[in-house]
Design an enzyme around this catalytic site. Structure first.
Site, PDB file in Angstrom:
ATOM      1  N   GLN A   1     -10.272  -2.865   1.933  1.00  0.00           N
ATOM      2  CA  GLN A   1      -9.795  -3.492   3.166  1.00  0.00           C
ATOM      3  C   GLN A   1      -9.852  -2.542   4.367  1.00  0.00           C
ATOM      4  O   GLN A   1      -9.414  -2.899   5.453  1.00  0.00           O
ATOM      5  CB  GLN A   1      -8.389  -4.086   2.982  1.00  0.00           C
ATOM      6  CG  GLN A   1      -7.262  -3.098   2.845  1.00  0.00           C
ATOM      7  CD  GLN A   1      -5.987  -3.796   2.385  1.00  0.00           C
ATOM      8  OE1 GLN A   1      -5.884  -4.279   1.253  1.00  0.00           O
ATOM      9  NE2 GLN A   1      -5.005  -3.888   3.248  1.00  0.00           N
TER      10      GLN A   1
ATOM     11  N   HIS B   1       9.110  -3.322   3.598  1.00  0.00           N
ATOM     12  CA  HIS B   1       8.776  -3.505   2.171  1.00  0.00           C
ATOM     13  C   HIS B   1      10.032  -3.786   1.349  1.00  0.00           C
ATOM     14  O   HIS B   1      10.037  -4.640   0.468  1.00  0.00           O
ATOM     15  CB  HIS B   1       8.121  -2.239   1.608  1.00  0.00           C
ATOM     16  CG  HIS B   1       6.830  -1.850   2.249  1.00  0.00           C
ATOM     17  ND1 HIS B   1       6.707  -0.732   3.044  1.00  0.00           N
ATOM     18  CD2 HIS B   1       5.598  -2.423   2.215  1.00  0.00           C
ATOM     19  CE1 HIS B   1       5.444  -0.622   3.453  1.00  0.00           C
ATOM     20  NE2 HIS B   1       4.752  -1.630   2.974  1.00  0.00           N
TER      21      HIS B   1
ATOM     22  N   MET C   1       0.849  -1.196   0.000  1.00  0.00           N
ATOM     23  CA  MET C   1       0.000   0.000   0.000  1.00  0.00           C
ATOM     24  C   MET C   1       0.887   1.250   0.000  1.00  0.00           C
ATOM     25  O   MET C   1       0.406   2.353   0.302  1.00  0.00           O
ATOM     26  CB  MET C   1      -0.942  -0.002   1.206  1.00  0.00           C
ATOM     27  CG  MET C   1      -1.887  -1.215   1.191  1.00  0.00           C
ATOM     28  SD  MET C   1      -3.528  -0.887   1.908  1.00  0.00           S
ATOM     29  CE  MET C   1      -3.080  -0.404   3.571  1.00  0.00           C
ATOM     30  N   GLY C   2       2.158   1.100  -0.363  1.00  0.00           N
ATOM     31  CA  GLY C   2       3.046   2.266  -0.466  1.00  0.00           C
ATOM     32  C   GLY C   2       3.503   2.803   0.870  1.00  0.00           C
ATOM     33  O   GLY C   2       3.405   2.125   1.890  1.00  0.00           O
TER      34      GLY C   2
END
Lengths: 282, 282
Positions: B61, B37, B30-31
């Protein structure tokens, strides 16, 4: 023809084909094949390098009081027909591999499309259909998948699923195959008594008459429904489940007829529930 | 690096790669990227010819009263990080293409796995996760997909979906990345005040102490939960959502500890809900 039962064997054989750049056509069926199924296979044969036919009476699309156990099966005859249609891969999945202990994931198209027509008397049916079809799509990765227009709502629901979930394949809807008197072919026709079988022709006759009414200028959905009802109600053993006129793509109800419409019906003859439909462009 | 926004462009570029026989690793995010990440991307880089990272704050979500609008975003900084990690394709999907008008299909893992832990306070969360992940799997067709173990329940739910629906890919769960004081990295840490940030270290500390208790012979889940509770409760601003000890694979509750276990917790610091967990083999 390869006859394959396990998921792993299917994926192995298809992987080598895909690497060889072959296009794959999938025809999902519940077996007890008739000319309708065969027409899907012929279309798949014309349009793909490799034709895969699955034969699986899918328990999740049957309700608790439906005909899962009674559903006709004849694997030997089906295999001969697949051979005669030059099918490459016959996939007879194992129920315990398709739905192993602890299986709990479902694909559901929500909204009106799965609340109208057949969904009213079969509330969990389409969830079972979309789940098994998603699984078959993952196991086979077809370029094209072939479905009969007799199950018009099924086709619409699967098309919605493919669009919403970005499946990279094309759904091909094929015309209804009919007996010489017009009865839509169905594995369930085998349940009918001789008299019910003769009477069941009223379904297609009433649809054809509705089509003629519309060709003659009728634009009221309720008038069309009434005319079909009037034809079917007097038939002994026939109990109407629904007669509906809907938008062919969204399955939304309509009163003033226009565009692509679907006239669909379900009628019970004794315990046997038959469906039929006709698609009309106005 | 290719920066791609439309589904069609993504599928076109990936099709040519797949035909060239390249393996594909997908990292869905989701950045607002952090070292957690980046560790997924490095693992994907090691194991695949082509690395695809998706950056999409997925609305389905988030619950109605959650932080969808506030969720931190920084596309420019994310793009630089993706470049520095030698990612091949950065996919920034368009919300209107992912969820077009009329979108209505969901993938749902049912049963206890999506009723426990985070699902209690976020009842529609995992349905949103499995639906977007299924869509990304269809759009990218990865050989492997990488997820952080910090979202342990998410990993378990996605693995269940992949198994149940026969997705032909491997889910790779990667270890939690932590700040030097032990706080699990999360895009949501940015919400914390300085004092909350300092206090939040209690989550990992309490999990580590639980681990030590178990190493010392403790086999009662409730004793472990009580010990964590005792550590967190006195912390100002900290409101416990749950502390649970479950089977690491099925997420089923257990009392007597054995096998692969997961100790998972969610705690709110003011409006910021943080999760953390530790996996232990007994």
């Amino acid at each position: 023809m390869e006859i394959i039962k396990s998921n792993a064997a299917l994926q192995t054989i298809l992987k080598s084909s895909r690497w060889a750049g072959k296009s794959i056509g999938l025809v999902p069926t519940m077996g007890f094949l008739h000319a309708g199924h065969l027409s899907l296979m012929r279309r798949a044969r014309q349009e793909n390098d490799l034709v895969v036919v699955s034969i699986f009476v899918n328990p999740t699309q049957f309700g608790p009081n439906e005909d899962l156990d009674a559903y006709p099966r004849d694997a030997e005859r089906d295999t001969e027909l697949l051979l005669s249609e030059n099918v490459d891969i016959a996939f007879f999945p194992l129920a315990e591999e398709i739905y192993p202990r602890g299986f709990t994931t479902y694909v559901t198209v929500e909204g009106p499309m799965t609340q109208v027509l057949c969904a009213k008397s079969r509330p969990t049916h389409f969830r079972g259909v979309t789940t098994i079809v998603a699984k078959l799509f993952h196991l086979v990765s077809p370029d094209k998948a072939y479905f009969g227009q007799k199950d018009a709502q099924q086709v619409a629901v699967i098309q919605q699923m493919v669009k919403d979930l970005d499946f990279d394949l094309q759904v091909v809807a094929c015309p209804i195959k009919r007996e010489t008197d017009g009865l839509a072919m169905s594995s369930r026709n085998t349940y009918l008594s001789a008299r019910q079988r003769a009477d069941a022709v009223v379904l297609f006759q009433s649809l054809t008459e509705a089509q003629q009414m519309i060709a003659g200028g009728e634009r009221s959905a309720s008038a069309v429904v009434r005319s079909i009802e009037t034809r079917i109600k007097p038939v002994q053993d026939a109990i109407i489940d629904y007669i509906s006129v809907v938008d062919a793509k969204t399955l939304a109800d309509m009163e003033r007829l226009e565009g692509e419409i679907l006239i669909a019906l379900a009628v019970k003859f004794g315990k046997t529930r038959l469906i039929d439909n006709i698609r009309i462009t106005i």
